[in-house]
Design an enzyme around this catalytic site. Structure first.
Site, PDB file in Angstrom:
ATOM      1  N   ASP A 202       0.834  -1.220   0.044  1.00  0.00           N
ATOM      2  CA  ASP A 202      -0.122   0.072   0.078  1.00  0.00           C
ATOM      3  C   ASP A 202       0.955   1.220  -0.072  1.00  0.00           C
ATOM      4  O   ASP A 202       1.656   1.355   1.035  1.00  0.00           O
ATOM      5  CB  ASP A 202      -0.739  -0.071   1.442  1.00  0.00           C
ATOM      6  CG  ASP A 202      -1.726   1.198   1.074  1.00  0.00           C
ATOM      7  OD1 ASP A 202      -1.504   2.360   0.816  1.00  0.00           O
ATOM      8  OD2 ASP A 202      -3.147   0.802   1.640  1.00  0.00           O
ATOM      9  N   HIS A 203       0.958   1.772  -0.893  1.00  0.00           N
ATOM     10  CA  HIS A 203       1.926   2.840  -1.160  1.00  0.00           C
ATOM     11  C   HIS A 203       1.988   4.072  -0.339  1.00  0.00           C
ATOM     12  O   HIS A 203       2.872   4.613  -0.098  1.00  0.00           O
ATOM     13  CB  HIS A 203       2.272   3.461  -2.645  1.00  0.00           C
ATOM     14  CG  HIS A 203       1.499   4.358  -3.189  1.00  0.00           C
ATOM     15  ND1 HIS A 203       0.065   4.098  -3.536  1.00  0.00           N
ATOM     16  CD2 HIS A 203       1.334   5.679  -3.198  1.00  0.00           C
ATOM     17  CE1 HIS A 203      -0.561   5.261  -3.870  1.00  0.00           C
ATOM     18  NE2 HIS A 203       0.332   6.122  -3.588  1.00  0.00           N
ATOM     19  N   HIS A 265      -5.871   2.883   1.156  1.00  0.00           N
ATOM     20  CA  HIS A 265      -5.048   3.898   1.676  1.00  0.00           C
ATOM     21  C   HIS A 265      -5.753   4.792   2.971  1.00  0.00           C
ATOM     22  O   HIS A 265      -5.211   5.122   3.802  1.00  0.00           O
ATOM     23  CB  HIS A 265      -4.912   5.003   0.670  1.00  0.00           C
ATOM     24  CG  HIS A 265      -4.361   4.279  -0.677  1.00  0.00           C
ATOM     25  ND1 HIS A 265      -3.463   3.371  -0.768  1.00  0.00           N
ATOM     26  CD2 HIS A 265      -4.513   4.617  -2.038  1.00  0.00           C
ATOM     27  CE1 HIS A 265      -2.957   3.039  -1.842  1.00  0.00           C
ATOM     28  NE2 HIS A 265      -3.772   3.903  -2.871  1.00  0.00           N
TER      29      HIS A 265
END
Ligand code: BG6
Length: 513
Positions: A202-203, A265
């Site tokens: 999950d950036h 996010h």
């Protein structure tokens, strides 16, 4: 609002205790794709330049496109031009980097490909003296994931070779499209890889400012005592984008804002803000606490979804002074599409710390601005001495974590306006990353890639977390699928009017974008 002065204390420069990555071979499935070009290759290059990669490493690019090593290296060269924009790079550095890249064309869904891959890996492990540590990176469209994972298992590539210390797999989002598909995917992954080999990206967790939420909360003594329902009125999490869906209609039409941004996010941000202090900084201890937050979210009753969840889709409008077409006029989008490009949620966390505190989350595309932040809105003062003012006449304190674009933290408070008249003003104490730390923050992918190489899973989504997040999101998706009328908002606005009602029903207001 006026800004107060803030004292900045520079951090120590030492990196002596930072863990080092072992030598490795990296296989990127989807090597001719956008993610590899825009994120993975520049991240590797920056890591190498910062001295954070080991001496021995190599990459095998895997994709269908027919290319040889030289052709692939030309693509790699193009991908690192973006690094040149922030300063010249030396030819020797580029040559050194390119020499690590290899390419193996073929269909990653077919078993024949894996015998060739195994042979190539064995050769390159020797040539590059990596000892056989291997990282498989799934940067392909998600419908290829299970095929690749199964083939890796059948070829025995899921197990570390004798000389290796580790063997890992990185899986990009989206991880499933609802609870059932996520559970199925997790089961298939678990048939082949152990959980400690799996890195679900999950950036957002790789962003400096997002990680800093943890440090802010647990490396300062003064905030934690007021971090609960006694002092906090509500919390707002906003991830607004001014961009539309770009060229991703194929994916986005089936995803929508809730799947694309919330399941991952926004819920991760919520967990970092709401979690209990972990007993220590081990990956699983921290992930346990993030998971507990999801377990405590009050499920939204299916017949009350509209009171807690709002959606919208952008119509035409002006974004940053430029005309933007509506979502349904974007190439590849159905003219009667019901996909939401905006969502807003209100939720409660049922535990001692957060009982009664409202959490408002929103995210959308083609909004007025690009802005991601978490705002902690504190309670009104219980009694105001300064007559004729009442507590509601002054702004409560707000603490804002600015995630992007102007990364920083700000705290607003009341101050007396100079002069004989009794007058209060809202002022701001501010810390900004650029001003305080030298140079730009590393890209999220640099952090995350390095963590995969070091073997630190803290910033990755664990199996149970993924399933709990889908368990919360899926009933909303199901309710929306049954009533496919989506309110339209003007591109360049703050979203649909319905979102205002979500906060107004509680006599609260969204922060301005
Ligand atoms: C991705 C979503 O995960 O995050 C995109 O798929 C979105 O739709 C992007 O634009 C936002 O990331 P960032 O880092 O630009 O805020």
């Amino acid at each position: 609002m006026r800004k107060a002065k803030v004292l900045r204390i520079p951090p120590p420069e030492s990196t002596a205790n930072e863990p080092q990555a072992n030598p490795f071979g990296l296989v990127i499935f989807g090597a001719s794709g956008d993610l590899t070009r825009r994120k993975l290759i520049p991240a590797l290059f920056r890591l190498m330049r910062s001295g954070l990669l080991p001496k021995h490493w190599y990459v095998i690019g895997s994709a269908r496109t027919q290319m040889d090593d030289d052709d692939f290296r030309k693509h790699v060269r193009e991908s690192i031009r973006v690094v040149e924009e922030s300063g010249p790079i030396r030819t020797a550095e580029v040559e050194h980097f390119l020499g690590r890249f290899h390419y193996l064309a073929g269909d990653s869904q077919e078993s024949g490909y894996y015998s060739r891959l195994t042979k190539r890996l064995n050769e390159l492990d020797k040539d590059h003296q990596t000892g056989g540590n291997r990282l498989f990176y799934l940067a392909t469209p998600p419908d290829s994931y299970t095929g690749i994972i199964r083939q890796l298992g059948e070829a025995g590539l899921n197990r570390p070779v004798k000389t290796a210390r580790w063997n890992r797999i990185v899986i990009e989002k989206p991880f499933g499209t609802d609870l059932t598909s996520a559970q199925t995917l997790n089961r298939k992954v678990a048939q082949v890889f152990k959980e400690d080999q799996v890195y679900r990206i999950d950036h957002y967790l790789g962003k400096e400012t997002v990680q800093n939420i943890l440090f802010f909360r647990f490396a300062n003594a003064i905030f934690e005592p007021i971090w609960d329902r006694r002092y906090i009125d509500h919390i707002q999490i906003t991830v607004a984008e001014s961009l539309g869906i770009e060229h991703r209609a194929g994916y986005y039409e089936r995803a929508g804002a809730l799947r694309d941004m919330f399941q991952n996010h926004l819920l991760q941000l919520l967990c970092l803000i709401a979690m209990e202090p972990p007993a220590n900084f081990d990956a699983d201890t921290v992930r346990d606490e993030r998971t507990k937050v999801l377990k405590s979210i009050r499920p939204i009753p299916p017949d009350e979804i509209d009171r807690f969840a709002v959606r919208g889709q952008y119509g035409p409008g002006l974004v940053n002074g430029r005309e933007a077409v509506g979502y349904r006029a974007e190439p590849g989008v159905a003219r009667d599409s019901a996909t939401e490009t905006f969502s807003a949620l209100k939720l409660y966390i049922d535990n001692w710390r957060w009982q009664g505190v409202r959490f408002y989350l929103r995210s959308g595309k083609r909004l007025a601005k690009r802005k991601a932040e978490v705002a902690i809105e504190f309670k009104w003062v219980p009694h105001l001495l300064f007559k004729p003012l009442t507590p509601k006449d002054i702004q409560p304190n707000t603490l804002v974590f600015r995630i992007q674009p102007e990364e920083g933290i700000q705290l607003t408070f009341q101050s007396k306006h100079p002069g004989p008249k009794l007058c209060l003003d809202n002022v701001m104490m501010e810390f900004d990353y650029r001003g305080s730390f030298k140079g730009p923050s590393p890209d999220a992918y640099e952090h995350l890639l390095l963590d995969c190489l070091i073997g630190d899973q803290m910033l990755f989504a664990r199996r149970d977390w993924v399933e709990l997040s889908w368990a919360f999101i899926t009933p909303i998706l199901e309710a929306w699928a049954k009533a496919p009328r989506v309110p339209i908002y003007e591109a360049g606005s703050t979203g649909p009017h319905e979102a205002e009602a979500l906060t107004e029903q509680d006599k609260r207001q969204w922060r301005s974008l």
